[in-house]
Design a protein around this motif. Structure first.
Motif, PDB file in Angstrom:
ATOM      1  N   ASP A 168      -5.574-118.825  17.024  1.00 24.99           N
ATOM      2  CA  ASP A 168      -5.024-119.177  15.913  1.00 24.99           C
ATOM      3  C   ASP A 168      -5.757-118.771  14.511  1.00 24.99           C
ATOM      4  N   LEU A 169      -6.441-117.412  14.499  1.00 26.14           N
ATOM      5  CA  LEU A 169      -7.150-117.068  13.316  1.00 26.14           C
ATOM      6  C   LEU A 169      -6.411-116.508  12.261  1.00 26.14           C
ATOM      7  N   GLY A 170      -5.113-115.951  12.734  1.00 25.08           N
ATOM      8  CA  GLY A 170      -4.099-115.652  11.639  1.00 25.08           C
ATOM      9  C   GLY A 170      -4.415-114.082  11.645  1.00 25.08           C
ATOM     10  N   ASN A 171      -3.497-113.142  10.866  1.00 25.95           N
ATOM     11  CA  ASN A 171      -3.702-111.863  10.742  1.00 25.95           C
ATOM     12  C   ASN A 171      -4.016-110.989  12.106  1.00 25.95           C
ATOM     13  N   VAL A 172      -3.282-111.387  12.997  1.00 22.77           N
ATOM     14  CA  VAL A 172      -3.349-110.792  14.313  1.00 22.77           C
ATOM     15  C   VAL A 172      -2.828-109.248  14.278  1.00 22.77           C
ATOM     16  N   GLU A 173      -1.832-108.929  13.731  1.00 22.08           N
ATOM     17  CA  GLU A 173      -1.228-107.608  13.418  1.00 22.08           C
ATOM     18  C   GLU A 173      -2.094-106.815  12.721  1.00 22.08           C
ATOM     19  N   GLY A 174      -2.689-107.127  11.688  1.00 17.61           N
ATOM     20  CA  GLY A 174      -3.828-106.576  10.915  1.00 17.61           C
ATOM     21  C   GLY A 174      -4.933-106.239  11.561  1.00 17.61           C
ATOM     22  N   ALA A 175      -5.497-107.115  12.426  1.00 18.91           N
ATOM     23  CA  ALA A 175      -6.705-106.844  13.231  1.00 18.91           C
ATOM     24  C   ALA A 175      -6.410-105.337  14.005  1.00 18.91           C
ATOM     25  N   TYR A 176      -5.307-105.719  14.850  1.00 21.62           N
ATOM     26  CA  TYR A 176      -4.981-104.633  15.685  1.00 21.62           C
ATOM     27  C   TYR A 176      -4.490-103.148  14.958  1.00 21.62           C
ATOM     28  N   GLN A 177      -4.118-103.369  13.857  1.00 26.34           N
ATOM     29  CA  GLN A 177      -3.972-102.242  12.957  1.00 26.34           C
ATOM     30  C   GLN A 177      -5.056-101.452  12.594  1.00 26.34           C
ATOM     31  N   LYS A 180      -0.299-119.379  26.912  1.00 27.42           N
ATOM     32  CA  LYS A 180       0.159-119.270  25.490  1.00 27.42           C
ATOM     33  C   LYS A 180       0.957-118.088  25.544  1.00 27.42           C
ATOM     34  N   LYS A 181       2.045-118.006  24.670  1.00 33.36           N
ATOM     35  CA  LYS A 181       3.011-116.706  24.596  1.00 33.36           C
ATOM     36  C   LYS A 181       3.431-116.660  23.239  1.00 33.36           C
ATOM     37  N   GLY A 182       3.538-115.313  22.922  1.00 36.62           N
ATOM     38  CA  GLY A 182       3.902-115.005  21.606  1.00 36.62           C
ATOM     39  C   GLY A 182       4.319-113.616  21.502  1.00 36.62           C
ATOM     40  N   THR A 183       4.385-112.980  20.304  1.00 36.22           N
ATOM     41  CA  THR A 183       4.708-111.600  20.058  1.00 36.22           C
ATOM     42  C   THR A 183       3.509-111.101  18.798  1.00 36.22           C
ATOM     43  N   ILE A 184       3.121-109.845  19.310  1.00 37.32           N
ATOM     44  CA  ILE A 184       2.508-109.221  18.204  1.00 37.32           C
ATOM     45  C   ILE A 184       3.017-108.020  17.553  1.00 37.32           C
ATOM     46  N   GLY A 189       2.550-102.884  21.132  1.00 37.77           N
ATOM     47  CA  GLY A 189       2.730-101.914  22.237  1.00 37.77           C
ATOM     48  C   GLY A 189       2.207-100.631  21.946  1.00 37.77           C
ATOM     49  N   VAL A 190       2.905-100.100  20.687  1.00 32.94           N
ATOM     50  CA  VAL A 190       2.587 -98.792  20.142  1.00 32.94           C
ATOM     51  C   VAL A 190       0.842 -98.932  20.016  1.00 32.94           C
ATOM     52  N   ILE A 191       0.236 -99.718  19.397  1.00 32.84           N
ATOM     53  CA  ILE A 191      -1.259 -99.784  19.097  1.00 32.84           C
ATOM     54  C   ILE A 191      -2.001 -99.762  20.250  1.00 32.84           C
ATOM     55  N   ASN A 192      -1.435-100.394  21.241  1.00 31.96           N
ATOM     56  CA  ASN A 192      -2.340-100.405  22.736  1.00 31.96           C
ATOM     57  C   ASN A 192      -1.996 -99.448  23.453  1.00 31.96           C
ATOM     58  N   ASN A 193      -0.980 -98.720  23.359  1.00 33.29           N
ATOM     59  CA  ASN A 193      -0.659 -97.374  24.022  1.00 33.29           C
ATOM     60  C   ASN A 193      -1.444 -96.437  23.453  1.00 33.29           C
ATOM     61  N   ARG A 194      -1.210 -96.194  22.143  1.00 31.67           N
ATOM     62  CA  ARG A 194      -1.974 -95.174  21.335  1.00 31.67           C
ATOM     63  C   ARG A 194      -3.596 -95.164  21.562  1.00 31.67           C
ATOM     64  N   VAL A 195      -4.238 -96.332  21.411  1.00 31.14           N
ATOM     65  CA  VAL A 195      -5.585 -96.673  21.282  1.00 31.14           C
ATOM     66  C   VAL A 195      -6.206 -96.390  22.986  1.00 31.14           C
ATOM     67  N   THR A 196      -5.156 -96.708  24.030  1.00 29.41           N
ATOM     68  CA  THR A 196      -5.813 -96.424  25.357  1.00 29.41           C
ATOM     69  C   THR A 196      -5.590 -95.047  25.677  1.00 29.41           C
ATOM     70  N   ASN A 197      -4.873 -94.294  25.306  1.00 28.94           N
ATOM     71  CA  ASN A 197      -4.699 -92.876  25.670  1.00 28.94           C
ATOM     72  C   ASN A 197      -5.923 -92.254  24.783  1.00 28.94           C
ATOM     73  N   TYR A 198      -6.031 -92.675  23.690  1.00 28.45           N
ATOM     74  CA  TYR A 198      -7.223 -92.074  22.808  1.00 28.45           C
ATOM     75  C   TYR A 198      -8.590 -92.219  23.533  1.00 28.45           C
ATOM     76  N   LEU A 199      -8.814 -93.451  24.124  1.00 26.80           N
ATOM     77  CA  LEU A 199     -10.056 -93.783  24.866  1.00 26.80           C
ATOM     78  C   LEU A 199     -10.259 -93.258  26.145  1.00 26.80           C
ATOM     79  N   MET A 200      -9.052 -93.166  26.825  1.00 23.95           N
ATOM     80  CA  MET A 200      -8.955 -92.495  28.265  1.00 23.95           C
ATOM     81  C   MET A 200      -9.229 -91.252  28.131  1.00 23.95           C
ATOM     82  N   LYS A 201      -8.749 -90.438  27.106  1.00 24.80           N
ATOM     83  CA  LYS A 201      -9.148 -88.835  27.096  1.00 24.80           C
ATOM     84  C   LYS A 201     -10.515 -88.831  26.485  1.00 24.80           C
ATOM     85  N   MET A 202     -11.068 -89.455  25.748  1.00 25.35           N
ATOM     86  CA  MET A 202     -12.513 -89.355  25.336  1.00 25.35           C
ATOM     87  C   MET A 202     -13.435 -90.005  26.604  1.00 25.35           C
TER      88      MET A 202
END
Length: 236
Positions: free
Chosen positions: A218-227, A39-43, A47-60
């Protein structure tokens, strides 16, 4: 820090060499895949969310004694990391039954385990990332006994630290996948990412899913959940 050549492009990230042979630049993409790429798509904004979240948690985690590959965030979607050779084991920690665990063992989602479980998958897309145990990993020479023991201890420490962190922002850490790498001197460090792509997050009050399951199912509001996860984690 400048990119010199692209070394690798995966499902969610690109990795570039730099003028420093011990440092790479990771660039996160908005592409989304599930079920080993079937299954492929775009959210949008992933990219920005995963980068910033990863870095925050890695620093913690670094501040709490877990060595990681993180060096420096250089833009909203790009980060400098230490060069590692990835140990070809996907390490999954589970605190609550969900996803493939529920399907594999025929149990409902939402059972809180008395203690966390750990499982390994062989990181190999062609084979579908099959489950394996420590003896298989040793037989296939994926890691040494000492490395496996180190990885297990680090994974459980990451789980304890992250469970405590997420409970403070009203999120249940259901399960998550970690990857580890070897530095040039052989030291094992936490690598890859920690994000809504690689973790299951449920709101602790409503049990609303705040992760990639919204895309998978396919639950919808994927972007909203990540944000929402980025907002809670970063306190923005």
């Amino acid at each position: 820090m400048q990119k010199t050549e692209m070394l690798y492009e995966g499902k969610a990230k690109k990795v570039y060499a730099t003028e420093n042979p011990e440092l790479y630049i990771v660039s996160y993409k908005d592409d989304a895949t599930a079920f080993n790429g079937l299954k492929k798509g775009t959210i949008a904004g992933k990219g920005v969310i995963n980068n910033r979240v990863t870095n925050y948690l890695m620093k913690m985690l670094e501040e709490n004694g877990v060595p990681t590959h993180f060096v420096e965030e250089i833009s909203d979607s790009e980060t400098v990391v230490k060069k590692v050779s990835i140990v070809p084991l996907e390490v999954i920690i589970r605190n609550i039954s969900a996803g493939s665990f529920s399907k594999r063992y025929g149990v409902e989602e939402g059972i809180v385990f008395e203690q966390p479980t750990i499982e390994f998958s062989y990181k190999n897309d062609d084979l579908g990332d099959p489950l394996l145990n420590e003896y298989h990993a040793l037989a296939l020479k994926l890691a040494t006994r000492e490395e496996i023991d180190t990885i297990k201890a680090m994974a459980f420490k990451v789980n304890a630290l992250m469970k405590e962190f997420f409970l403070k922002i009203n999120v249940e850490l259901v399960d998550f996948k970690l990857e580890f790498g070897r530095l040039s001197d052989g030291t094992i460090v936490l690598a890859d990412e920690i994000s809504p792509d690689t973790c299951r997050f449920w709101d602790s009050r409503t049990h609303e899913k705040l992760d990639k399951d919204r895309f998978r199912r396919d639950l919808g509001n994927v972007e909203g959940a990540y944000q929402e996860m980025m907002r809670r984690i970063l306190g923005e």
